[in-house]
Write an enzyme that holds these catalytic residues in place. Structure first.
Site: not given
Ligand code: BG6
Length: 453
Positions: A49, A214, A176, A146, A233, A180, A327, A238
């Site tokens: 935008r 994380e 994603h 997602k 999340d 990996k 986290k 995942h």
């Molecule tokens: C994302 C989450 O899908 O994956 C994030 O929304 C997270 O919260 C991230 O930090 C982690 O991805 P990676 O590849 O850095 O482990």
């Protein structure tokens, strides 16, 4: 116009100025460009935008990335809620094809808030962007980040809504983690090493724990995270996907259809959690300081989630399964730990898939300590990608996600049935946790996942 080159493409990124685009998509595209992996006929169109130029957007990424992508990116300023703006977008895409004299595959990457997926997909459909170029020679695909849905019901609605505009074969639901390198290696490891296939069941394995820990917090994504939490999340997508590839039956053929079929069977065989059992099989926590960070002192959103599951099939019946993520924990590490049943008096062997960082696979074994007595000690047999393949860095998962979208390979994406099956698994927990903050543990940043109960 000429026939579509197999992997040609116009990649339209909705939300080009957003966090995901800056942190993952543009760097991945630049890496692909640097390795000459982008198709010859390829252009990136970023929509926003905002009144920004391609140079402004590239100013946000590293100078190497900016140099690779300069001349490949154009910006279309548009309001994604306005139908007229989609007509303008379509004219831009048609014009590029006219200039090049070729039909190009169109790939729409929705890097925008999940609440806008439905309306944007509707408008892609009504403006005719759901089909390839005028001559019908090229494909149109939509790539969706997602979380897909907010709960079971909204996921069902979103699936039904998107079906009006795009067929399943055109929809790429991104997870994603599946892209990996180390996650993909689980399949190779399991199905091409007969010694492991022989012990891959409850007769030999007592416990599987998947941990995604994380150190980062919510990193400026307060609004998104506050309405999402760790369960939606990470666990719903995942971690359940990692569990599925670790425990599914061997597909008859290792292709997209057969892998999806086995993954789905596995997800559907995970035992549903009864509402009155949620507290017993789950744990949730929030790091100290989170509520202030997101500006909601009463927040009950979890930044840590643990779920204990069981698979109701013959192979896995008695095996304890734990999925956990959080986290601001003590370390950045994603791993799958398989613990084998021990004979009485002996220490169990463990097998560890290190998804990241320091990607590899370890096995803990007992060995005799050198010396004249008979003491034993636990030792580690380790395979490390970096050492064995001489790689300093793994290909970024988003390079694979984008590449597979461009070449039209759906193997590493989630099907609608998998999305639904995964929501069904976490549904009772989503509901119970949304009622109140009972049982939410506040943990100090730097706490190990195992210490949060
Ligand atoms: C994302 C989450 O899908 O994956 C994030 O929304 C997270 O919260 C991230 O930090 C982690 O991805 P990676 O590849 O850095 O482990």
């Amino acid at each position: 116009m000429n026939k579509t080159p197999l992997t040609s493409g116009l990649l339209v990124i909705f939300g080009i100025t957003g966090d995901l685009s800056r942190r993952y998509l543009l760097p991945a595209l630049s890496d692909l460009a640097a390795q000459n992996l982008l198709p010859e006929q390829f252009e990136i169109i970023g929509t926003t935008r905002r009144r920004v130029t391609a140079a402004d957007v590239l100013g946000q990424v590293s100078s190497e990335a900016a140099a690779q992508l300069a001349g490949r990116l154009r910006i279309v300023q548009m309001d994604p809620t306005l139908e007229a703006d989609y007509r303008a977008l379509k004219s831009t895409l048609d014009r590029i094809e006219d200039e090049r004299g070729v039909c190009l595959n169109r790939l729409f990457y929705l890097s925008i808030p999940p609440g806008t997926y439905g309306p944007v997909v509707d408008l892609l459909g009504t403006s005719g962007l759901n089909t390839g170029c005028q001559h019908g020679e090229a494909d149109s695909r939509v790539m969706i980040e997602k979380p897909f849905g907010y709960d079971l019901e909204s996921a069902r609605e979103l699936i039904a809504r998107i079906k009006h505009s795009f067929k399943e074969s055109q929809i790429y639901r991104i997870d994603h983690y599946l892209a990996k390198e180390t996650a993909q290696n689980i399949l190779v490891f399991r199905f091409t090493n007969p010694i492991f296939e022989a012990v891959w069941d409850s007769g030999s394995i007592q416990d599987i724990t998947i941990t995604a820990s994380e150190t980062i917090g919510v990193e400026g994504r307060a609004a998104f995270y506050e309405s999402t939490g760790a369960l939606r999340d990470f666990v719903q997508n995942h971690l359940l996907q990692l569990l599925a590839i670790t425990t599914m039956e061997k597909p008859r053929v290792l292709d997209s259809d057969h892998i999806h079929r086995e993954k789905l069977k596995l997800l559907r065989s995970i035992r549903k959690i009864k509402p009155n059992k949620v507290a017993e099989v789950s744990a949730r926590g929030q790091y100290r300081g989170y509520a202030e960070e997101v500006g909601n002192p009463d927040s009950t959103t979890e930044t840590f989630a643990r779920l204990k599951l069981r698979i109701g099939n013959e192979r896995w019946n008695e095996v304890n399964l734990t999925l956990q993520t959080g986290k601001r924990l003590n370390k950045r590490s994603t791993e799958i730990v398989i613990t084998f049943a021990a004979q009485q008096g002996s220490t169990p062997n463990t097998l560890r898939f290190r998804i990241q960082p320091d990607e590899g696979i370890d096995i803990d074994l007992q060995a005799k300590k050198p010396g004249l007595d008979n003491k034993t000690e636990q030792v580690e047999m380790a395979f490390t990608y970096a050492e064995s393949f001489g790689l300093k860095t793994q290909p970024n998962a988003y390079e694979r996600v984008l590449m597979d979208g461009i070449r039209g390979d759906q193997t590493l994406f989630a099907t609608s049935d998998e999305v639904i099956a995964s929501w069904e698994i976490v549904e009772a927990v989503v509901r119970e946790w949304s009622k109140n903050g009972d049982g939410l543990t506040i943990y100090d940043p730097g706490t190990p996942a195992a210490n949060i109960n």
